[in-house]
Design a protein around this motif. Structure first.
Motif, PDB file in Angstrom:
ATOM      1  N   TYR A 181       0.796  -1.217   0.000  1.00 49.29           N
ATOM      2  CA  TYR A 181       0.000   0.000   0.000  1.00 49.29           C
ATOM      3  C   TYR A 181       0.833   1.273   0.000  1.00 49.29           C
ATOM      4  N   ALA A 182       2.056   1.195  -0.506  1.00 47.01           N
ATOM      5  CA  ALA A 182       2.897   2.392  -0.565  1.00 47.01           C
ATOM      6  C   ALA A 182       3.832   2.304  -1.760  1.00 47.01           C
ATOM      7  N   ALA A 183       4.084   3.445  -2.370  1.00 48.34           N
ATOM      8  CA  ALA A 183       4.975   3.475  -3.534  1.00 48.34           C
ATOM      9  C   ALA A 183       5.565   4.862  -3.702  1.00 48.34           C
ATOM     10  N   ILE A 184       6.715   4.923  -4.357  1.00 48.36           N
ATOM     11  CA  ILE A 184       7.303   6.189  -4.787  1.00 48.36           C
ATOM     12  C   ILE A 184       6.730   6.466  -6.168  1.00 48.36           C
ATOM     13  N   CYS A 185       5.936   7.533  -6.280  1.00 45.53           N
ATOM     14  CA  CYS A 185       5.186   7.790  -7.511  1.00 45.53           C
ATOM     15  C   CYS A 185       5.746   8.982  -8.290  1.00 45.53           C
ATOM     16  N   SER A 186       5.746   8.861  -9.594  1.00 45.38           N
ATOM     17  CA  SER A 186       6.103   9.983 -10.464  1.00 45.38           C
ATOM     18  C   SER A 186       4.835  10.754 -10.816  1.00 45.38           C
ATOM     19  N   PRO A 187       4.917  12.065 -10.995  1.00 46.60           N
ATOM     20  CA  PRO A 187       3.746  12.875 -11.345  1.00 46.60           C
ATOM     21  C   PRO A 187       3.195  12.465 -12.713  1.00 46.60           C
ATOM     22  N   PRO A 188       1.914  12.698 -12.948  1.00 48.85           N
ATOM     23  CA  PRO A 188       1.318  12.311 -14.230  1.00 48.85           C
ATOM     24  C   PRO A 188       1.957  12.979 -15.441  1.00 48.85           C
ATOM     25  N   GLU A 189       2.478  14.185 -15.257  1.00 45.48           N
ATOM     26  CA  GLU A 189       3.151  14.836 -16.385  1.00 45.48           C
ATOM     27  C   GLU A 189       4.380  14.042 -16.820  1.00 45.48           C
ATOM     28  N   VAL A 190       5.034  13.404 -15.866  1.00 48.49           N
ATOM     29  CA  VAL A 190       6.219  12.600 -16.173  1.00 48.49           C
ATOM     30  C   VAL A 190       5.824  11.255 -16.766  1.00 48.49           C
ATOM     31  N   THR A 191       4.877  10.572 -16.105  1.00 47.93           N
ATOM     32  CA  THR A 191       4.499   9.236 -16.580  1.00 47.93           C
ATOM     33  C   THR A 191       3.835   9.301 -17.950  1.00 47.93           C
ATOM     34  N   ALA A 192       3.109  10.377 -18.223  1.00 52.07           N
ATOM     35  CA  ALA A 192       2.461  10.507 -19.533  1.00 52.07           C
ATOM     36  C   ALA A 192       3.501  10.511 -20.650  1.00 52.07           C
ATOM     37  N   GLY A 193       4.576  11.235 -20.440  1.00 47.95           N
ATOM     38  CA  GLY A 193       5.629  11.270 -21.452  1.00 47.95           C
ATOM     39  C   GLY A 193       6.288   9.915 -21.642  1.00 47.95           C
ATOM     40  N   LEU A 194       6.541   9.222 -20.528  1.00 52.07           N
ATOM     41  CA  LEU A 194       7.162   7.899 -20.609  1.00 52.07           C
ATOM     42  C   LEU A 194       6.256   6.895 -21.321  1.00 52.07           C
ATOM     43  N   ILE A 195       4.961   6.931 -20.979  1.00 57.32           N
ATOM     44  CA  ILE A 195       4.016   5.998 -21.594  1.00 57.32           C
ATOM     45  C   ILE A 195       3.869   6.272 -23.088  1.00 57.32           C
ATOM     46  N   ALA A 196       3.733   7.537 -23.451  1.00 59.42           N
ATOM     47  CA  ALA A 196       3.556   7.895 -24.862  1.00 59.42           C
ATOM     48  C   ALA A 196       4.749   7.458 -25.698  1.00 59.42           C
ATOM     49  N   GLU A 197       5.948   7.704 -25.209  1.00 55.90           N
ATOM     50  CA  GLU A 197       7.144   7.337 -25.958  1.00 55.90           C
ATOM     51  C   GLU A 197       7.272   5.828 -26.092  1.00 55.90           C
ATOM     52  N   ALA A 198       7.009   5.098 -25.012  1.00 55.82           N
ATOM     53  CA  ALA A 198       7.106   3.641 -25.064  1.00 55.82           C
ATOM     54  C   ALA A 198       6.051   3.051 -25.998  1.00 55.82           C
ATOM     55  N   ALA A 199       4.857   3.641 -25.997  1.00 61.54           N
ATOM     56  CA  ALA A 199       3.799   3.167 -26.893  1.00 61.54           C
ATOM     57  C   ALA A 199       4.188   3.396 -28.348  1.00 61.54           C
ATOM     58  N   ARG A 200       4.757   4.559 -28.616  1.00 59.98           N
ATOM     59  CA  ARG A 200       5.207   4.856 -29.989  1.00 59.98           C
ATOM     60  C   ARG A 200       6.273   3.859 -30.431  1.00 59.98           C
ATOM     61  N   GLU A 201       7.233   3.585 -29.565  1.00 57.44           N
ATOM     62  CA  GLU A 201       8.294   2.644 -29.898  1.00 57.44           C
ATOM     63  C   GLU A 201       7.745   1.220 -30.029  1.00 57.44           C
ATOM     64  N   GLY A 202       6.783   0.872 -29.169  1.00 59.99           N
ATOM     65  CA  GLY A 202       6.210  -0.465 -29.205  1.00 59.99           C
ATOM     66  C   GLY A 202       5.504  -0.774 -30.502  1.00 59.99           C
ATOM     67  N   MET A 203       5.007   0.248 -31.176  1.00 57.71           N
ATOM     68  CA  MET A 203       4.319   0.041 -32.451  1.00 57.71           C
ATOM     69  C   MET A 203       5.223  -0.581 -33.513  1.00 57.71           C
ATOM     70  N   GLY A 204       6.518  -0.531 -33.298  1.00 53.76           N
ATOM     71  CA  GLY A 204       7.442  -1.153 -34.247  1.00 53.76           C
ATOM     72  C   GLY A 204       7.268  -2.663 -34.324  1.00 53.76           C
ATOM     73  N   ARG A 205       6.637  -3.270 -33.309  1.00 58.95           N
ATOM     74  CA  ARG A 205       6.419  -4.723 -33.294  1.00 58.95           C
ATOM     75  C   ARG A 205       4.972  -5.101 -33.584  1.00 58.95           C
ATOM     76  N   ALA A 206       4.167  -4.119 -33.947  1.00 57.80           N
ATOM     77  CA  ALA A 206       2.736  -4.376 -34.143  1.00 57.80           C
ATOM     78  C   ALA A 206       2.488  -5.088 -35.469  1.00 57.80           C
ATOM     79  N   ARG A 207       2.250  -6.359 -35.385  1.00 54.75           N
ATOM     80  CA  ARG A 207       1.844  -7.138 -36.562  1.00 54.75           C
ATOM     81  C   ARG A 207       1.318  -8.476 -36.078  1.00 54.75           C
ATOM     82  N   ARG A 208       0.204  -8.866 -36.620  1.00 54.57           N
ATOM     83  CA  ARG A 208      -0.444 -10.101 -36.198  1.00 54.57           C
ATOM     84  C   ARG A 208       0.336 -11.296 -36.696  1.00 54.57           C
TER      85      ARG A 208
END
Length: 275
Positions: A181-208
């Motif tokens: 029930y405890a964690a060191i959390c990053s602000p949403p402004e930070v995590t949003a950037g990390l998630i967006a970049e990782a999602a963009r990079e992850g699209m390189g493997r998108a194929r069924r």
């Protein structure tokens, strides 16, 4: 390029305790917005990486947590319960990749709000002999449909576990586990950037890929003997220990259907504070 986001809430930015994710609490209302922000960051990254259709499947509890009015307009949302494939509804619709967003560690493991399906009655789940969080179970279901896991987000323990079941996926730790029930959390402004970049990079493997059906063995351990006894009344489910049941299935889809039945019956057998 069609992408599915399976969106759970315990692993969302800032979430650390029960009230953050239980409907109708003041904290839940607050974290619905942060949860939606994580999803929107992911949608933005996926589209930047070439996604032309993004379906967000609500996968937490009531499955009515995300704020549709704040959802990125380039995405669609599947909301509500009682979906045949539950957290993975939509994986069989011809998608080219899946994102596990806001995921968490499995039952019996270290991690923020760690559990597998039931919040506190299951102490462990194993898939083909390996400890299985919801991510491992869902990755096996995705593989059955030839769909790669592109990105996993959650706490650091979630990401460490994901390396074993989705070794090629991008990983984003939005918080560091200190305790359940405890964690060191990053602000949403930070995590949003990390998630967006990782999602963009992850699209390189998108194929069924090629769908591959195979038999699977699932075992579930509970925190009380009567829950195992209750689950063992399900046809094909056998009691393999005083608190443990197991079953075999011809495919991962059938395994997940049986697992849902087992967890539903066990949940119904819980009696008040004694469990």
């Amino acid at each position: 390029m069609r992408i599915l986001i399976s969106a759970d809430m315990e692993g969302a930015t800032g979430v650390t305790w029960t009230a953050d994710v239980v409907p109708q609490t003041e904290q839940w209302q607050r974290f619905r917005r942060l949860f939606t922000g994580d999803v929107n960051a992911c949608v933005a990254g996926l589209v930047d990486g070439g996604a032309t259709d993004v379906l967000v499947n609500e996968a937490h509890s009531s499955q009515r947590n995300l704020l549709l009015e704040e959802l990125d307009t380039r995405a669609r949302m599947l909301t509500g319960r009682h979906k045949p494939l539950s957290m993975m509804q939509g994986v069989d619709s011809g998608v080219d990749g899946v994102v596990f967003l806001g995921y968490h560690a499995g039952a019996g493991e270290e991690g923020v709000l760690a559990h597998t399906y039931l919040e506190n009655s299951i102490t462990g789940v194993w898939l083909d002999g390996l400890p299985a969080c919801e991510g491992r179970l869902n990755a096996a279901l995705a593989a059955e449909h030839g769909v790669p896991v592109l990105l996993v987000t959650g706490d650091d323990r979630t990401c460490a576990d994901a390396r074993s079941y989705a070794p090629d996926a991008r990983l984003v730790a939005v918080k560091e586990c200190v305790s359940r029930y405890a964690a060191i959390c990053s602000p949403p402004e930070v995590t949003a950037g990390l998630i967006a970049e990782a999602a963009r990079e992850g699209m390189g493997r998108a194929r069924r890929g090629t769908p591959a059906t195979a038999p699977h063995r699932v075992e579930v351990e509970f925190d009380a003997t009567h829950l195992a006894a209750a689950a063992a009344v399900v046809p094909t489910v056998e009691r393999v220990g005083v608190r443990r049941v197991g079953f075999d299935a011809a495919s991962m889809t059938l395994a997940m259907q049986a697992f849902k039945v087992v967890t539903a019956i066990a949940a119904g057998a819980v009696e008040g504070i004694y469990g």
